[in-house]
Design a protein around this motif. Structure first.
Motif, PDB file in Angstrom:
ATOM      1  N   UNK A 187       0.854  -1.109  -0.077  1.00 53.72           N
ATOM      2  CA  UNK A 187      -0.031   0.106  -0.107  1.00 53.72           C
ATOM      3  C   UNK A 187       0.747   1.334  -0.109  1.00 53.72           C
ATOM      4  N   UNK A 188       0.848   1.975  -1.008  1.00 57.43           N
ATOM      5  CA  UNK A 188       1.734   3.205  -1.126  1.00 57.43           C
ATOM      6  C   UNK A 188       0.936   4.361  -1.667  1.00 57.43           C
ATOM      7  N   UNK A 189      -0.394   4.396  -1.689  1.00 55.76           N
ATOM      8  CA  UNK A 189      -0.973   5.510  -2.171  1.00 55.76           C
ATOM      9  C   UNK A 189      -1.797   6.229  -0.975  1.00 55.76           C
ATOM     10  N   UNK A 220      -6.283  12.268  -7.396  1.00 54.77           N
ATOM     11  CA  UNK A 220      -5.751  13.212  -8.361  1.00 54.77           C
ATOM     12  C   UNK A 220      -4.241  13.375  -7.968  1.00 54.77           C
ATOM     13  N   UNK A 221      -3.801  13.090  -6.745  1.00 55.06           N
ATOM     14  CA  UNK A 221      -2.454  13.325  -6.622  1.00 55.06           C
ATOM     15  C   UNK A 221      -1.504  12.138  -6.773  1.00 55.06           C
ATOM     16  N   UNK A 222      -2.180  10.675  -7.272  1.00 49.89           N
ATOM     17  CA  UNK A 222      -1.346   9.564  -7.230  1.00 49.89           C
ATOM     18  C   UNK A 222      -0.815   9.585  -8.684  1.00 49.89           C
ATOM     19  N   UNK A 223       0.253   8.977  -8.635  1.00 47.49           N
ATOM     20  CA  UNK A 223       1.116   8.938  -9.942  1.00 47.49           C
ATOM     21  C   UNK A 223       0.899   7.530 -10.851  1.00 47.49           C
ATOM     22  N   UNK A 224       1.321   7.333 -11.999  1.00 41.76           N
ATOM     23  CA  UNK A 224       0.869   6.303 -12.573  1.00 41.76           C
ATOM     24  C   UNK A 224       1.835   5.163 -12.026  1.00 41.76           C
ATOM     25  N   UNK A 225       3.012   5.457 -11.588  1.00 40.65           N
ATOM     26  CA  UNK A 225       4.098   4.349 -11.352  1.00 40.65           C
ATOM     27  C   UNK A 225       3.369   3.601 -10.327  1.00 40.65           C
ATOM     28  N   UNK A 226       3.118   4.425  -9.116  1.00 43.33           N
ATOM     29  CA  UNK A 226       2.373   3.959  -8.319  1.00 43.33           C
ATOM     30  C   UNK A 226       1.248   2.776  -8.297  1.00 43.33           C
ATOM     31  N   UNK A 227       0.470   3.239  -9.353  1.00 47.30           N
ATOM     32  CA  UNK A 227      -0.863   2.615  -9.681  1.00 47.30           C
ATOM     33  C   UNK A 227      -0.285   1.193 -10.138  1.00 47.30           C
ATOM     34  N   UNK A 228       0.724   1.475 -11.120  1.00 46.57           N
ATOM     35  CA  UNK A 228       1.248   0.088 -11.798  1.00 46.57           C
ATOM     36  C   UNK A 228       1.805  -0.843 -10.842  1.00 46.57           C
ATOM     37  N   UNK A 229       2.581  -0.522  -9.984  1.00 50.90           N
ATOM     38  CA  UNK A 229       3.293  -1.245  -8.940  1.00 50.90           C
ATOM     39  C   UNK A 229       2.329  -1.586  -7.946  1.00 50.90           C
ATOM     40  N   UNK A 230       1.246  -1.225  -7.743  1.00 53.55           N
ATOM     41  CA  UNK A 230       0.378  -1.918  -6.767  1.00 53.55           C
ATOM     42  C   UNK A 230      -0.400  -2.746  -7.385  1.00 53.55           C
ATOM     43  N   UNK A 231      -1.001  -2.557  -8.702  1.00 53.68           N
ATOM     44  CA  UNK A 231      -1.673  -3.500  -9.368  1.00 53.68           C
ATOM     45  C   UNK A 231      -0.698  -4.784  -9.820  1.00 53.68           C
ATOM     46  N   UNK A 249     -11.775   8.037   1.323  1.00 55.73           N
ATOM     47  CA  UNK A 249     -11.626   9.239   0.506  1.00 55.73           C
ATOM     48  C   UNK A 249      -9.998   9.171  -0.047  1.00 55.73           C
ATOM     49  N   UNK A 250      -9.129   8.765   0.477  1.00 60.17           N
ATOM     50  CA  UNK A 250      -7.659   8.545   0.110  1.00 60.17           C
ATOM     51  C   UNK A 250      -7.509   7.199  -0.100  1.00 60.17           C
ATOM     52  N   UNK A 251      -6.219   6.743  -0.777  1.00 57.69           N
ATOM     53  CA  UNK A 251      -5.992   5.456  -0.985  1.00 57.69           C
ATOM     54  C   UNK A 251      -6.884   4.623  -2.250  1.00 57.69           C
ATOM     55  N   UNK A 252      -7.225   5.534  -3.264  1.00 63.56           N
ATOM     56  CA  UNK A 252      -8.231   4.861  -4.123  1.00 63.56           C
ATOM     57  C   UNK A 252      -7.515   3.662  -4.881  1.00 63.56           C
ATOM     58  N   UNK A 253      -6.182   3.697  -4.940  1.00 61.32           N
ATOM     59  CA  UNK A 253      -5.424   2.535  -5.709  1.00 61.32           C
ATOM     60  C   UNK A 253      -5.332   1.398  -4.887  1.00 61.32           C
ATOM     61  N   UNK A 254      -5.333   1.559  -3.726  1.00 61.37           N
ATOM     62  CA  UNK A 254      -5.368   0.400  -2.733  1.00 61.37           C
ATOM     63  C   UNK A 254      -6.887  -0.226  -2.721  1.00 61.37           C
ATOM     64  N   UNK A 255      -7.586   0.537  -2.606  1.00 60.67           N
ATOM     65  CA  UNK A 255      -9.251   0.326  -2.587  1.00 60.67           C
ATOM     66  C   UNK A 255      -9.661  -0.816  -3.808  1.00 60.67           C
ATOM     67  N   UNK A 256      -8.928  -0.097  -4.842  1.00 60.92           N
ATOM     68  CA  UNK A 256      -9.424  -0.818  -6.341  1.00 60.92           C
ATOM     69  C   UNK A 256      -8.606  -2.208  -6.170  1.00 60.92           C
ATOM     70  N   UNK A 257      -7.457  -2.216  -5.967  1.00 61.35           N
ATOM     71  CA  UNK A 257      -6.823  -3.473  -5.891  1.00 61.35           C
ATOM     72  C   UNK A 257      -7.381  -4.600  -4.984  1.00 61.35           C
ATOM     73  N   UNK A 258      -7.926  -4.266  -3.961  1.00 64.98           N
ATOM     74  CA  UNK A 258      -8.538  -5.035  -3.150  1.00 64.98           C
ATOM     75  C   UNK A 258     -10.248  -5.578  -3.417  1.00 64.98           C
ATOM     76  N   UNK A 259     -10.692  -4.397  -4.185  1.00 68.96           N
ATOM     77  CA  UNK A 259     -11.880  -4.982  -4.726  1.00 68.96           C
ATOM     78  C   UNK A 259     -11.788  -5.752  -5.750  1.00 68.96           C
ATOM     79  N   UNK A 260     -10.723  -5.849  -6.712  1.00 73.01           N
ATOM     80  CA  UNK A 260     -10.237  -6.732  -7.569  1.00 73.01           C
ATOM     81  C   UNK A 260      -9.973  -8.023  -6.974  1.00 73.01           C
TER      82      UNK A 260
END
Length: 253
Positions: free
Chosen positions: A93-95, A100-111, A151-162
């Motif tokens: 978990x890195x986001x 709107x403030x998260x970066x693409x590399x964080x998304x790719x790494x967490x996914x 409200x924050x940590x949307x990438x982590x939320x998305x990974x766990x929904x997946x």
């Protein structure tokens, strides 16, 4: 609750919930392969299991590398002839910011770790269970944030929904072959690197989440580990496609 003579694989077993699960599975009688990127820590967990009279081996694995996962499952089979239980606990978990403030590399790494890693583990674990004639239990590590959002940590939320979606789909696909696929969905768990690091690096960040737990405290690693062990055991023989919150009542609110 017994796993005597069962062979279990714990991915992400070097620390936190994975380490707790490896110890709990061994205490229930399973032979355990403890795997993570940090092989030295895995060896420490395996040593602790053997010191308590259990059977365990350590292995290195990067869940983002397909060949690593395939080789890891082969290690379990070569050592003990089969695979009965698998726990997929590796995650990051890195986001800690608005989307709107998260970066693409964080998304790719967490996914890559949380979603693709879980997919690859399930793929090769289930293939082995099918190959040996069916039967077995897979437990994925989700989160209460696989059920709800923040409200924050949307990438982590998305990974766990997946992870929840992968769990349910696989459970439906392999139910008639006796292979059960479930998830655990913990709230804040102390004693894990993820939570301990957040508390250290972002003081106060976890306070609202802990205050929201009806039990009045975070979960402990061993409490989650016992639920994982139950899901791996025949005591949970008719539990399939379920995401079991370990949350002190938090999702009931």
């Amino acid at each position: 609750m017994t796993l005597k003579d069962k062979v279990a694989l714990v991915v992400g077993g070097s620390s936190g919930i994975g380490r707790g699960a490896a110890l709990a599975l061994a205490a229930a009688g399973a032979r355990v392969v403890v795997a993570a990127r940090r092989e030295a820590e895995c060896r420490g967990v395996a040593d602790a299991i053997r010191a308590s009279g259990g059977e365990a081996v350590a292995a290195r694995v990067d869940v983002a590398v397909p060949g690593d996962i395939e080789a890891l499952v082969a290690t379990a089979v070569e050592r003990w002839g089969r695979l009965d239980c698998a726990v997929n606990s590796a995650g990051i978990s890195e986001d800690f910011m608005p989307i709107a403030d998260a970066d693409d590399a964080t998304f790719d790494r967490m996914m890559a770790v949380n979603v693709k890693g879980t997919f690859l583990c399930m793929k090769h674990e289930i293939r082995q269970m099918v190959r040996q004639g069916g039967g077995g239990s897979v437990v994925n590590l989700s989160s209460i944030l696989g059920h709800v959002a923040t409200p924050s940590g949307a990438i982590y939320v998305a990974t766990k929904h997946a992870v929840e979606g992968l769990t349910k789909s696989a459970a439906l696909c392999y139910a008639k072959q006796g292979i059960r696929v479930n998830a655990v969905a913990p709230t804040v768990v102390t004693g894990t690197e993820m939570v301990d690091q957040m508390m250290r690096d972002h003081p106060g960040l976890m306070d609202p989440y802990i205050a929201d737990i009806p039990a009045g405290r975070p979960a402990r690693v061993e409490e989650v580990a016992r639920v994982i062990t139950w899901l791996c055991s025949d005591d949970a023989a008719f539990v399939n496609g379920h995401s079991l919150p370990v949350d002190g009542g938090q999702l009931s609110k």
